[in-house]
Design a protein around this motif. Structure first.
Motif, PDB file in Angstrom:
ATOM      1  N   ILE A 126       0.846  -1.195   0.000  1.00 55.65           N
ATOM      2  CA  ILE A 126       0.000   0.000   0.000  1.00 55.65           C
ATOM      3  C   ILE A 126       0.884   1.248   0.000  1.00 55.65           C
ATOM      4  O   ILE A 126       0.646   2.203  -0.747  1.00 55.65           O
ATOM      5  CB  ILE A 126      -0.934   0.010   1.229  1.00 55.65           C
ATOM      6  N   ALA A 127       1.920   1.210   0.853  1.00 58.60           N
ATOM      7  CA  ALA A 127       2.823   2.367   0.962  1.00 58.60           C
ATOM      8  C   ALA A 127       3.465   2.699  -0.382  1.00 58.60           C
ATOM      9  O   ALA A 127       3.587   3.871  -0.762  1.00 58.60           O
ATOM     10  CB  ALA A 127       3.898   2.087   2.015  1.00 58.60           C
ATOM     11  N   LYS A 128       3.882   1.665  -1.131  1.00 62.25           N
ATOM     12  CA  LYS A 128       4.541   1.870  -2.433  1.00 62.25           C
ATOM     13  C   LYS A 128       3.625   2.620  -3.401  1.00 62.25           C
ATOM     14  O   LYS A 128       4.057   3.544  -4.111  1.00 62.25           O
ATOM     15  CB  LYS A 128       4.951   0.518  -3.019  1.00 62.25           C
ATOM     16  N   ILE A 129       2.340   2.253  -3.411  1.00 65.03           N
ATOM     17  CA  ILE A 129       1.378   2.898  -4.318  1.00 65.03           C
ATOM     18  C   ILE A 129       1.335   4.400  -4.059  1.00 65.03           C
ATOM     19  O   ILE A 129       1.387   5.211  -4.991  1.00 65.03           O
ATOM     20  CB  ILE A 129      -0.031   2.282  -4.135  1.00 65.03           C
ATOM     21  N   TYR A 130       1.268   4.783  -2.792  1.00 60.97           N
ATOM     22  CA  TYR A 130       1.052   6.198  -2.467  1.00 60.97           C
ATOM     23  C   TYR A 130       2.346   6.998  -2.391  1.00 60.97           C
ATOM     24  O   TYR A 130       2.327   8.212  -2.601  1.00 60.97           O
ATOM     25  CB  TYR A 130       0.175   6.313  -1.214  1.00 60.97           C
ATOM     26  N   CYS A 237      -5.682  16.176 -10.020  1.00 59.32           N
ATOM     27  CA  CYS A 237      -5.791  15.698  -8.645  1.00 59.32           C
ATOM     28  C   CYS A 237      -5.034  14.386  -8.428  1.00 59.32           C
ATOM     29  O   CYS A 237      -5.072  13.824  -7.341  1.00 59.32           O
ATOM     30  CB  CYS A 237      -7.262  15.537  -8.265  1.00 59.32           C
ATOM     31  N   PHE A 238      -4.368  13.913  -9.500  1.00 59.82           N
ATOM     32  CA  PHE A 238      -3.501  12.740  -9.418  1.00 59.82           C
ATOM     33  C   PHE A 238      -2.079  13.217  -9.749  1.00 59.82           C
ATOM     34  O   PHE A 238      -1.703  13.303 -10.923  1.00 59.82           O
ATOM     35  CB  PHE A 238      -3.976  11.660 -10.407  1.00 59.82           C
ATOM     36  N   VAL A 267       1.047   3.834 -17.444  1.00 59.01           N
ATOM     37  CA  VAL A 267       0.490   2.715 -16.668  1.00 59.01           C
ATOM     38  C   VAL A 267       1.064   1.405 -17.199  1.00 59.01           C
ATOM     39  O   VAL A 267       1.526   0.545 -16.437  1.00 59.01           O
ATOM     40  CB  VAL A 267      -1.056   2.701 -16.746  1.00 59.01           C
ATOM     41  N   SER A 268       1.068   1.267 -18.524  1.00 56.56           N
ATOM     42  CA  SER A 268       1.589   0.060 -19.166  1.00 56.56           C
ATOM     43  C   SER A 268       3.074  -0.157 -18.864  1.00 56.56           C
ATOM     44  O   SER A 268       3.538  -1.287 -18.687  1.00 56.56           O
ATOM     45  CB  SER A 268       1.374   0.163 -20.679  1.00 56.56           C
ATOM     46  N   GLU A 273       0.765   3.542 -11.023  1.00 58.66           N
ATOM     47  CA  GLU A 273       0.158   2.344 -10.438  1.00 58.66           C
ATOM     48  C   GLU A 273      -1.202   2.059 -11.089  1.00 58.66           C
ATOM     49  O   GLU A 273      -2.050   2.959 -11.180  1.00 58.66           O
ATOM     50  CB  GLU A 273      -0.045   2.537  -8.929  1.00 58.66           C
ATOM     51  N   PRO A 274      -1.437   0.810 -11.527  1.00 61.46           N
ATOM     52  CA  PRO A 274      -2.721   0.467 -12.161  1.00 61.46           C
ATOM     53  C   PRO A 274      -3.936   0.788 -11.293  1.00 61.46           C
ATOM     54  O   PRO A 274      -4.968   1.224 -11.808  1.00 61.46           O
ATOM     55  CB  PRO A 274      -2.603  -1.041 -12.402  1.00 61.46           C
ATOM     56  N   SER A 275      -3.814   0.579  -9.976  1.00 60.22           N
ATOM     57  CA  SER A 275      -4.966   0.830  -9.095  1.00 60.22           C
ATOM     58  C   SER A 275      -5.334   2.312  -9.077  1.00 60.22           C
ATOM     59  O   SER A 275      -6.515   2.672  -8.999  1.00 60.22           O
ATOM     60  CB  SER A 275      -4.684   0.353  -7.664  1.00 60.22           C
ATOM     61  N   ARG A 276      -4.327   3.162  -9.174  1.00 62.39           N
ATOM     62  CA  ARG A 276      -4.581   4.611  -9.196  1.00 62.39           C
ATOM     63  C   ARG A 276      -5.300   5.002 -10.485  1.00 62.39           C
ATOM     64  O   ARG A 276      -6.260   5.777 -10.470  1.00 62.39           O
ATOM     65  CB  ARG A 276      -3.252   5.365  -9.071  1.00 62.39           C
TER      66      ARG A 276
END
Length: 296
Positions: A126-130, A237-238, A267-268, A273-276
């Motif tokens: 989770i930490a890596k994503i954010y 906002c991203f 993303v590819s 991150e794909p989830s983002r």
């Protein structure tokens, strides 16, 4: 009658009275009727100018420009939105977390992610994503004093509000960082005889150089309901999208499915991150048919 004008911070409002902190002293104030008529009443977190007479109630004369304002809870000038999620029980809902981070960025707040229950399951994924989204991230568990202290240091000098879904350990975390807050709010509840189902007023507490908003019942649902973002603003906002904006094949690219989209390429390539991106697409689809004036 002589008047003294002071600059202060609105800490609490209840029953038509406003409690303003000026140089360590709290003043009970009323607000001028002109605020109500203009539909711009003072809210907790406002920086205000008050006039203090020799006797009688002080009065709020001016609300200084706000950096942001939430509709519910009614709160202004928030520096940091602390978003608490857990590694397990419940599993993290990335769409909800991403809606919170986007709402924070859209409102000029810093979103900080706190991953709880790190002792039950590692929160590094989770930490890596954010961290990739350039947000401050803190991994916390009940016996991890070091990271709790790092979070407290990060919050010093800031006005902070905490949000998170039920069961993620938000209250436990706040009480670990600010044991004095539980003591103060508990005393208030006993004094006023409030039951557990009664909503307390929004209030700011100053503890160890941190301003913490006590926002009973403030859930992620409130932000999702009241803080929808226009489709043209959503991409900003991203933060991880920023360096790719303007590089798409089409200037009107929505970054959802178009050929030649630089965001989709990132993303590819594993740069976003794909989830983002999945959350972005879901949010875009929610608002794509809504006009900007309707959101306002």
């Amino acid at each position: 009658m002589s008047m003294t004008k002071l600059n202060g911070l609105l800490m609490k409002s209840i029953g038509g009275f406003y409690y303003v902190r000026c140089d360590g002293k709290e003043y009970e104030c009323k607000a001028r009727g002109s605020f109500r008529k203009s539909g711009n009443s003072p809210v907790v977190g406002d920086k205000v100018v008050i006039s203090v007479p020799d006797e009688g109630f002080a009065s709020i004369e001016e609300i200084k420009p706000r950096i942001n304002k939430l509709k519910r809870p009614a709160l202004a000038n928030i520096d940091t939105l602390v978003i608490v999620c857990s590694t397990v029980d419940p599993e993290p809902n990335f769409t909800v977390i991403d809606k919170m981070t986007a709402a924070a960025v859209n409102n000029n707040m810093i979103p900080a992610i706190v991953v709880s229950k790190n002792d039950l399951k590692s929160g590094e994924r989770i930490a890596k994503i954010y961290r990739n989204s350039e947000f401050p991230v803190f991994l916390c568990s009940p016996d991890d004093t070091e990271n709790v202290n790092k979070l407290k240091d990060f919050l010093k000098g800031k006005v902070s509000a905490f949000t998170g879904n039920s069961g993620v350990g938000k209250s436990t975390l706040i009480n670990r960082i600010f044991p004095e807050l539980e003591l103060q709010t508990g005393q208030i509840s006993r004094k006023l005889g409030r039951g557990k189902h009664t909503t307390r007023v929004v209030e700011l507490f100053e503890i160890d150089g941190c301003f913490v908003a006590d926002t009973p019942g403030f859930s992620t649902v409130d932000l999702q309901r009241y803080e929808m973002i226009d489709k043209t603003h959503l991409q900003y906002c991203f933060p991880e999208f920023e360096k790719y904006l303007g590089e798409c094949q089409f200037t009107s690219c929505s970054h959802t499915c178009e050929k030649g989209c630089r965001i989709l390429q990132a993303v590819s390539d594993g740069e976003i991150e794909p989830s983002r991106h999945k959350s972005y697409v879901a949010m875009y689809n929610e608002v794509k048919d809504i006009k900007e004036w309707e959101l306002r």
